[in-house]
Design an enzyme around this catalytic site. Structure first.
Site, PDB file in Angstrom:
ATOM      1  N   PRO A   7      11.412  -8.468  16.276  1.00 16.64           N
ATOM      2  CA  PRO A   7      12.596  -7.878  15.624  1.00 16.64           C
ATOM      3  C   PRO A   7      12.774  -8.331  14.182  1.00 16.64           C
ATOM      4  CG  PRO A   7      13.158  -8.686  17.809  1.00 16.64           C
ATOM      5  CD  PRO A   7      11.757  -9.146  17.540  1.00 16.64           C
ATOM      6  N   GLY A  39       0.827  -1.209   0.000  1.00 18.31           N
ATOM      7  CA  GLY A  39       0.000   0.000   0.000  1.00 18.31           C
ATOM      8  C   GLY A  39       0.855   1.251   0.000  1.00 18.31           C
ATOM      9  N   ARG A  56      10.638  -0.416  21.681  1.00 12.25           N
ATOM     10  CA  ARG A  56      10.628  -1.870  21.809  1.00 12.25           C
ATOM     11  C   ARG A  56      10.105  -2.487  20.518  1.00 12.25           C
ATOM     12  NH1 ARG A  56       6.540  -5.608  25.219  1.00 12.25           N
ATOM     13  NH2 ARG A  56       7.869  -7.436  25.357  1.00 12.25           N
ATOM     14  N   GLU A 108       7.563   3.562   8.580  1.00 13.41           N
ATOM     15  CA  GLU A 108       7.934   4.708   7.766  1.00 13.41           C
ATOM     16  C   GLU A 108       9.325   5.239   8.096  1.00 13.41           C
ATOM     17  OE1 GLU A 108       3.911   5.958   8.676  1.00 13.41           O
ATOM     18  OE2 GLU A 108       3.913   6.995   6.767  1.00 13.41           O
ATOM     19  N   GLY A 138       7.022   3.844  16.158  1.00 13.37           N
ATOM     20  CA  GLY A 138       6.744   3.498  14.766  1.00 13.37           C
ATOM     21  C   GLY A 138       7.926   2.825  14.084  1.00 13.37           C
TER      22      GLY A 138
END
Ligand SMILES: Cc1cc2nc3c(=O)[nH]c(=O)nc-3n(C[C@H](O)[C@H](O)[C@H](O)COP(=O)(O)OP(=O)(O)OC[C@H]3O[C@@H](n4cnc5c(N)ncnc54)[C@H](O)[C@@H]3O)c2cc1C
Ligand code: SF4
Lengths: 327, 766
Positions: free
Chosen positions: B660, B248, B656, B733, B730
């Site tokens: 990962p 997207g 956090r 991005e 976040g």
């Protein structure tokens, strides 16, 4: 729906006959043709599928040269041991063309016949003017986005680049296109656009490429294909060069030199002037760089493609130096 | 009441076993995608399905004079030809802030043409091929007017000042004039496109006044609201289904014109309609990243300490839509400066309205400031990394608040160490390998923590397995996986025993999967729902007279690995399934959300269907952001001007990490996209026609594997509980931000040429 018929040819003669009918087109790997049909450039009435013809995919290499069937896949030719050892520039040109998936689908005959990537040519709905597509309609590219367009061999009618890599290597080594019995040098097979850019090849309706032959030569054996582009892979050339060198016994003096350019001209472009300037000379960087400038003699740019005039000689020079340094 | 200890540790950033939050569990949806079993939205097979194809404008500006549909109507298989005159009337829908719309009709087919590629008509036919053929027969004639093709068009003008973008403190102009060192650069980014692998498309089906839409979507509830408002039906009547999304990058968050056409056609025909964009249509059917222009001037002292930053920005928008790409957002927070001024204008051009694309605002903003500070470093002769540390912002310079967490210094240190930055020779053109000039560049990036609320259902089923439902989505970022981990850890079952169901607007609601907020929002909601399901389970075990634990008189029990027992290990030990059987229950269900306690139904609706309730990242006492530092090596061929990225080390602070492995993939994806932005991507406009001519993936170049070296990513984050329930910030991005300037800075170091216009193609360097 736009109907068209599909014929699977069983023999060479049947294929030729079927393709001679008006609106008929040969279908090989389809990687160019299906694309062009989708964007409305190719509107065949019938497709003549030649991929089932027997024996046309053979690759034979002997002391006289190579004979490559029109239906041989790009990937097979690229990977053929004798092509790699005796015509490295041909193998390298193929390896650097398109993508793995396309090379597995696409044929040598279809590859020679691929059409220009001029974006105006490929978008008839938005750009009706294109002399290559509809003779006399004008050229949308001139005055437009020209970054990929040719600087050599252009005319007022068309400035589209011939995009293929293989044909660039072929023209350097005097390869011959076999249209059944008729044979024609690759250099003559591709036509300059002149006033008739719609006519790209010296091939008549009902004719078909059956094979390509490349004469053996020492310069083909010591050869390179150098392709320069912004993206490392899966992009057409900003400029490319196929180069082959044969040295005198001293290993420094150039006995034979072959140079052809891709990505900058309207057809695969043999740079005879560069060859002539260096033949008989000792290979050294300064003279190579100076001679390479002759590759773009007479070049004309259309703004955004000006860089090709600077770039092409550098690609030629690097390719010659690289080939010359080869063991 | 929580009668057990929450199991979720808030330890280091990558704590946890595989099955738990913080574990490196592989994508649970991976096998379905690899084997082709995953069914994407438009792959639904429906009875009576019909096919729609759009007809688009071939001019960029003017009016449709007439549309001749006679040939198309008569073509085989054609069921309907829609034009502005024949399509049913729709209502205008509210925007994504939920602003009440003007009370006027909305027509997704245009009479007034404001860009090339605008939808003007549509064909609906029995087969796709018939629709394509008939679409080519529609003859549209226009009265054409001159178009403003792009920002450099003489007719474009200076644009509209966007006052909300103005940020000022101190005396920026005065301090600049007085500064002993002054630099000024103009930085440009072109139109860029999200280019998702899966093109946009949908199937719309009406049953009475109920609409079902199968459509790839980053925001089911938001898009359902738009469809409901267009057709004047209740929100509940619209169901959006979007189990998988093939990429997207911001472009699939809103219902778009082609969706309105498909749903209207389905209503008019009484049959389901499928419309899928062609690849060229994905360049005009919705907007990519707006082209931008910025000037950044920096005044500094001779030690490179910044005294003033003056920033001016411009982005393009469409003739009748408004898109602001906030260009001062990184400029204002990356470095400490006592004096600052940023202003922005928006210029109207004849293009589709631009849209969100991975880190809108932050991405081009960072290209400006992170290039400019590099220029300053050479001006004052200070190492580019050192100058960043000298101007390190200890608090948010704009909000004047403490950072919640800012591990940027740690990122610089870890990245520099791994990259070997200390071995860099400072002079441009001083590192070389044959024909290759080698350059090392650094740049930082940041992205704010956008917070919102989410809702989820967690069920513990009779067989002991756990089911999670949410109308949030997974477009590859890993929602399925991290929600399974969250539920597994919280309830105490293996992740294999958790089934996560997403992508259906009938499920409990979620806001947009955009702005890198979804993971933080949804792990919080699932954690709450799972916690209350676990409470119920333990409550039953302790208090139900039929439970084997009833006589134990325990006040809590332990659930682990799908089994339930007493904390001391005495007494019974049962599987969850056995316990539920013993108490005669076939499931336990709990809904959890992260909404404020007194939220009304209206608050909830607004939260899930608009972005108006997003919590500002500077709310309260803290300023919350993710941070990163990219160290990049390029090799530039001196003769050819070709740039190849040969090494990337990036150190990132996303707080956090819930998983990962998946976070690293997302970071790498962002870095790869940044490499494309730096070196390849540009929508090229024919300035006579106002049309993007490289509108396909053969000509709009995105990186191939051959363009991408090994990418080394290092997590330097620590849990940030001001940012989310479980401590993450976040991820999605962040990593693209700063890549392009790091590459441009490396190219300068390699060649001595400063390229301020992206992309850095070869002709700019030869
Ligand atoms: C995205 C993309 C990237 C590409 N990149 C490159 C690149 O970097 N370099 C490069 O060189 N090429 C590139 N190509 C072109 C590719 O190499 C050609 O599409 C392919 O070689 C065509 O072969 P085909 O067998 O599929 O031909 P088809 O598509 O089947 O046919 C192409 C044309 O040749 C005609 N034809 C086919 N066989 C014969 C025959 N035996 N005799 C006479 N006419 C015949 C057909 O009628 C048709 O007009 C690219 C293509 C694509 C789609
Ligand atoms: S350059 Fe040639 S192919 Fe391109 S638009 Fe002009 S005439 Fe057509």
């Amino acid at each position: 729906m736009r109907d068209f018929s599909y014929v699977r040819a069983d023999t060479l003669d049947a294929a030729r006959q079927a393709s001679a009918l008006p609106g008929a087109m040969l279908l090989a790997g389809g990687t160019t043709l299906v694309d062009l049909a989708k964007c409305g450039v190719a509107e065949p009435d019938s497709l003549v599928d030649i991929t089932h013809l027997k024996g046309l995919d053979a690759i034979k290499v002997d002391g006289n040269g190579a004979m490559i069937g029109a239906l041989a896949k790009m990937s097979h030719v690229a990977d053929h041991a004798d092509i790699k050892s005796r015509f490295p520039a041909v193998s390298e040109a193929l390896w650097q063309a398109a993508s793995a998936q396309l090379r597995n689908m696409a044929t040598i005959g279809g590859n020679l016949m691929q059409r220009t990537r001029c974006p105006y040519f490929r978008d008839p709905a938005n750009f009706p003017a294109c002399n290559k597509r509809s003779p006399g309609s004008g050229c949308s590219a001139i005055g437009g986005v020209t970054r990929g367009h040719a600087v050599l061999g252009t005319s007022d009618a068309c400035i589209a680049t011939y995009p293929g890599d293989l044909a660039t290597a072929l023209v350097a080594f005097d390869a011959v296109v076999h249209l059944g019995e008729r044979q024609i040098a690759v250099d003559d097979f591709f036509l300059m656009p002149g006033a008739t850019p719609d006519r790209e090849h010296a091939i008549e309706p009902g004719e078909m490429i059956t094979a390509i032959s490349i004469p053996a030569s020492a310069s083909a054996r010591r050869s390179t294909y150098l392709k320069i582009r912004d993206r490392q892979s899966y992009e057409f050339a900003a400029a490319s060069a196929a180069v082959g060198i044969d040295f005198e016994d001293d290993g420094r003096t150039i006995r034979d030199l072959r140079v052809a350019l891709g990505g900058v001209a309207t057809k695969p472009w043999r740079a005879h002037a560069v060859e002539a300037a260096l033949k008989g000379k000792v290979l050294d960087e300064d003279s190579v760089r100076a001679a390479s400038l002759l590759a773009v003699e007479g070049a004309v740019d259309h703004g955004a493609n000006h860089y090709k005039i600077e770039l092409a000689p550098r690609v030629v020079a690097r390719a010659i130096l690289k080939t010359g340094a080869m063991a | 009441m929580t009668i057990h200890d929450p199991r979720t540790r808030h330890g280091d950033a990558s704590d946890g076993a595989m099955d738990q939050v913080g574990g490196r569990l592989s994508r649970v949806d991976g096998p379905a995608k690899m084997t082709g079993a995953a069914k994407y939205a438009v792959e639904q097979q429906l009875d009576g399905l019909t096919y729609g194809v759009l007809v688009e404008s071939t001019i960029a500006s003017g009016k449709v004079r007439s549309i001749d549909i006679s040939a198309a109507e008569a073509a085989p298989g054609v069921l309907k030809v829609l034009t502005p005159d024949t399509i049913m009337s729709l209502r205008t829908a509210s925007d994504w802030f939920g602003t009440p719309p003007p009370d006027k009709p909305y027509c997704p087919l245009a009479r007034d043409i404001t860009f090339s590629g605008q939808h003007v008509a549509a064909i609906i036919a029995e087969t796709f091929e018939q629709a394509v053929a008939a679409a080519a027969m529609v003859k549209v004639s226009y009265d054409e007017t001159p178009a403003i093709t792009d920002l450099s068009d003489g007719k474009a003008g200076d644009g509209i000042p966007i006052d909300a973008m103005t940020k000022e403190w101190g005396d920026a102009q005065g301090a600049f004039a007085a500064a002993p060192v002054r630099i000024c650069g103009a930085y440009n980014t072109p139109r860029e496109y999200q280019a998702p692998m899966e093109p946009h498309g949908l199937i719309a089906r009406w049953e009475g006044d109920k609409l079902t839409v199968w459509e790839p979507s980053q925001w089911l509830d938001g898009m359902a609201r738009t469809y409901a408002e267009w057709f004047g039906v209740p929100f509940e009547n619209v169901r959006l289904v979007s189990p998988y999304i093939g990429g997207g990058f911001g472009s699939k968050a809103l219902a778009l014109g082609h969706g309105a056409v498909a749903a209207a056609a389905a209503k008019m025909l009484g049959r389901p309609v499928r419309v899928v964009m062609t690849r060229p249509q994905t360049f005009t059917g919705y907007g990519g990243r707006a082209a931008t222009r910025q000037t950044v001037t920096i005044g500094a002292d001779t030690n490179g300490i910044i005294q003033s930053i003056v920033h001016r920005g411009v982005n393009e928008t469409s003739i009748d839509g408004m898109w602001v790409e906030p260009l001062g957002v990184v400029t204002s927070i990356m470095y400490a400066t006592p004096n600052f001024s940023s202003k922005q204008n928006v210029v109207r051009v004849n293009s589709v309205v631009p849209g969100a694309m991975r880190a809108p605002g932050e991405n081009p903003s960072a290209f400006g400031i992170e290039s400019a500070i590099d220029e300053l470093s050479y001006e004052v002769g200070i190492d580019p990394l050192e100058i960043r540390l000298r101007n390190y912002a200890e608090q948010d310079p704009e909000a004047k608040k403490a950072w919640s967490t800012r591990q940027l210094r740690e990122a610089f240190a870890a990245g520099a160490e791994r990259f070997g930055w200390a071995r860099r020779t400072p002079e441009p053109r001083s590192m070389r390998d044959g024909n290759q000039l080698i350059g090392w560049g650094v740049a930082a990036g940041t992205y704010p923590v956008r917070r919102a609320y989410g809702e989820a259902v967690v069920r513990i089923l009779a067989d002991g397995s756990v089911e999670v439902e949410s109308s949030s989505i997974d477009m590859g970022q890993g929602t399925y996986t991290i929600l399974a981990q969250t539920a597994a850890e919280t309830v105490g079952v293996p992740a294999d025993d958790v089934v996560v169901k997403l992508g259906d607007s009938r499920f409990p609601r979620a806001g947009v999967a955009g702005g890198s907020r979804l993971a933080g929002v949804m792990t919080g909601a699932v954690y709450k729902a799972a916690t209350s399901a676990l409470d119920q389970l333990i409550g039953l075990a302790i208090s139900d007279p039929r439970s084997p634990f009833h006589t134990l008189q325990a006040n809590t029990l332990v659930v682990a690995n799908g089994r339930i027992g007493s904390p001391r290990g005495d007494g019974p030990d049962l599987s969850i399934a056995e316990l539920l059987a013993s108490v005669g229950r076939d499931h336990i269900e709990a809904t959890g959300d992260t909404m404020p306690a007194n939220s009304t139904a209206e608050d909830r609706y607004k939260n899930y269907t608009t972005i108006a309730t997003s919590v500002p990242h500077t709310e309260g006492d803290y300023s919350r952001h993710s941070w990163c530092a990219h160290f990049i090596e390029v090799r530039v061929d001196e003769d050819f001007g070709t740039v190849r990225v040969s090494r990337v080390v990036s150190a990132l602070d996303s707080g956090r990490l819930y998983n990962p492995k998946l976070a690293e993939s997302q970071w790498k994806g962002g870095i790869i996209m940044g490499i494309g932005q730096a070196l390849l991507e540009e929508g090229i406009v024919d300035r006579r026609h106002g049309r993007i001519v490289n509108n396909n993936l053969g000509d709009y170049l995105v990186p191939t594997n051959a363009d991408i070296p090994d990418i080394d990513v290092i997590s330097v984050g620590i849990p940030d509980l001001h940012s989310s329930v479980l401590g993450g910030k976040g991820v999605g991005e962040l990593a693209i931000v700063g890549v392009a300037p790091a590459i441009a800075n490396a190219v300068f170091h390699a060649t001595g040429k400063r390229i301020r216009d992206l992309p850095i193609t070869l002709e700019k360097l030869i």
